[in-house]
Design an enzyme around this catalytic site. Structure first.
Site, PDB file in Angstrom:
ATOM      1  N   SER A 139     -10.155 -39.247  56.049  1.00  0.00           N
ATOM      2  CA  SER A 139      -9.005 -40.058  56.427  1.00  0.00           C
ATOM      3  C   SER A 139      -9.415 -41.531  56.546  1.00  0.00           C
ATOM      4  O   SER A 139      -9.879 -42.125  55.580  1.00  0.00           O
ATOM      5  CB  SER A 139      -8.386 -39.507  57.715  1.00  0.00           C
ATOM      6  N   ASP A 266       0.144 -34.071  51.626  1.00  0.00           N
ATOM      7  CA  ASP A 266      -0.395 -34.770  52.800  1.00  0.00           C
ATOM      8  C   ASP A 266       0.748 -35.498  53.500  1.00  0.00           C
ATOM      9  O   ASP A 266       1.386 -36.380  52.921  1.00  0.00           O
ATOM     10  CB  ASP A 266      -1.459 -35.771  52.340  1.00  0.00           C
ATOM     11  N   HIS A 297      -3.199 -32.748  55.475  1.00  0.00           N
ATOM     12  CA  HIS A 297      -4.119 -33.855  55.763  1.00  0.00           C
ATOM     13  C   HIS A 297      -5.370 -33.274  56.413  1.00  0.00           C
ATOM     14  O   HIS A 297      -5.323 -32.787  57.550  1.00  0.00           O
ATOM     15  CB  HIS A 297      -3.455 -34.869  56.694  1.00  0.00           C
TER      16      HIS A 297
END
Length: 340
Positions: A139, A266, A297
């Site tokens: 991320s 996502d 995600h």
């Protein structure tokens, strides 16, 4: 090299949101056997590393976590445990303010700040001069990693052989807008609550940071970036921060073999951003794009039975790194033979 496992999303974790939330609320794993070190930085602050010990010449993985991640983040522990399973060393870098206590200086961390990564990577390369190294970012950590690689180009430690970036936002402005819509607002609320608490604590030490009532009134991540992240780290505002810190414009300059693993569903990124990443990757042969339809995600939960889940992302990262380490070792062997 043949792939060990082909990803197939778990039928019992349907949808991007459940894939995203599963690891945080339902994943159970034994904590990796790490030791904690605190490294002082040149600007009078500190960084906390959770370090996995291995044989002296074993490969090592440097892990970068996501927004408001900690040593307890399921994906961080997953990557550390994958390294341990393979007999590798590993280092989890906790960004400033994400360790066991708030950092000393006014500044925090952010999606485009690469100085601490450079500092830590150089130190690890000096400490383990004969170990193959790899970088893994998730991320926000993946965005930092890719921007860093784009900035550095070929100017990297020779031991660094590969990188992997999981569920990267790539375009921070569009990611910020996406997380402010629909069910994705749940993630925004979680992140913002944590960031707001830290900002309020830091404002007690540094009253000029921002007025307490304005911090308390923040309602979106963009609000936070306009009030705190941008001005504190030398940006005009949130949009300037997003534009200058997004990793998408840097992908063409990456010169290290890098795996990009993301899911189209996502909930923190519009899927059209991944289309742009694909186009960029077509012009840069070191980028290996693996974008799956479903995975959420940092989810990528697979397995045919709910009581036997398998977490694909860290396995795929380990597999990719092992492949690059093997290729580098073979190339060194051929070079030695050629020099005889």
């Amino acid at each position: 090299m043949a792939r060990e496992i082909i990803y197939s999303p778990a039928w019992w974790v349907p949808g991007g949101h459940l894939q995203t939330l599963w690891g945080k609320f339902f994943r159970r794993q034994t904590p990796a056997p790490t030791v904690v070190e605190r490294w002082d930085t040149p600007d009078g602050d500190f960084l906390e590393l959770h370090r996995l010990v291995a044989e002296r010449n074993a490969p090592r993985m440097l892990v970068l976590h996501g927004l408001e991640g900690t040593v307890h983040s399921h994906y961080a522990q997953g990557l550390l445990n994958e390294a341990a399973r393979r007999g590798w060393g590993a280092d989890l870098l906790l960004f400033r303010s994400c360790s066991s206590e708030l950092n000393r200086t006014r500044r925090f961390y952010h999606s485009g700040e690469t100085g601490d990564l450079a500092f830590v990577l150089e130190a690890i390369a000096r400490e383990f001069p004969t170990s193959p190294l790899a970088l893994a970012g998730v991320s926000l950590g993946g965005n930092v990693l890719l921007k860093f690689l784009g900035e550095k180009g070929d100017d990297l430690p020779p031991q660094l052989k590969a990188a992997a970036a999981i569920s990267v936002p790539f375009d921070l402005a569009r990611s910020s807008k996406r997380i402010n819509h629909g069910l994705s607002k749940l993630y925004q609320r979680f992140f913002l609550d944590s960031l707001r608490r830290k900002a309020q604590e830091k404002a007690q030490r540094f009253p000029d940071l921002a007025p307490q009532h304005r911090i308390a009134a923040l309602r979106t991540l963009e609000d936070f970036d306009n009030l705190i992240t941008g001005p504190l780290h030398g940006f005009r505002n949130a949009q300037d921060y997003y534009e200058r810190s997004s990793s998408l414009p840097w992908l063409g300059r990456v010169r290290l073999k890098t795996l990009l693993l993301s899911a189209v569903d996502d909930p923190m990124l519009p899927p059209e951003v991944l289309d742009e990443v694909r186009e960029t990757a077509k012009r840069n042969r070191v980028l290996r794009v693996e974008f799956v339809k479903r995975g959420g995600h940092a989810g990528f939960v697979t397995g045919s039975l709910p009581w036997r889940p398998f977490y694909y992302a860290e396995h795929r990262v380990g597999e990719f790194f092992a492949e690059q380490f093997d290729q580098a070792s073979a190339a060194r062997g051929m070079a030695k033979q050629g020099g005889r």
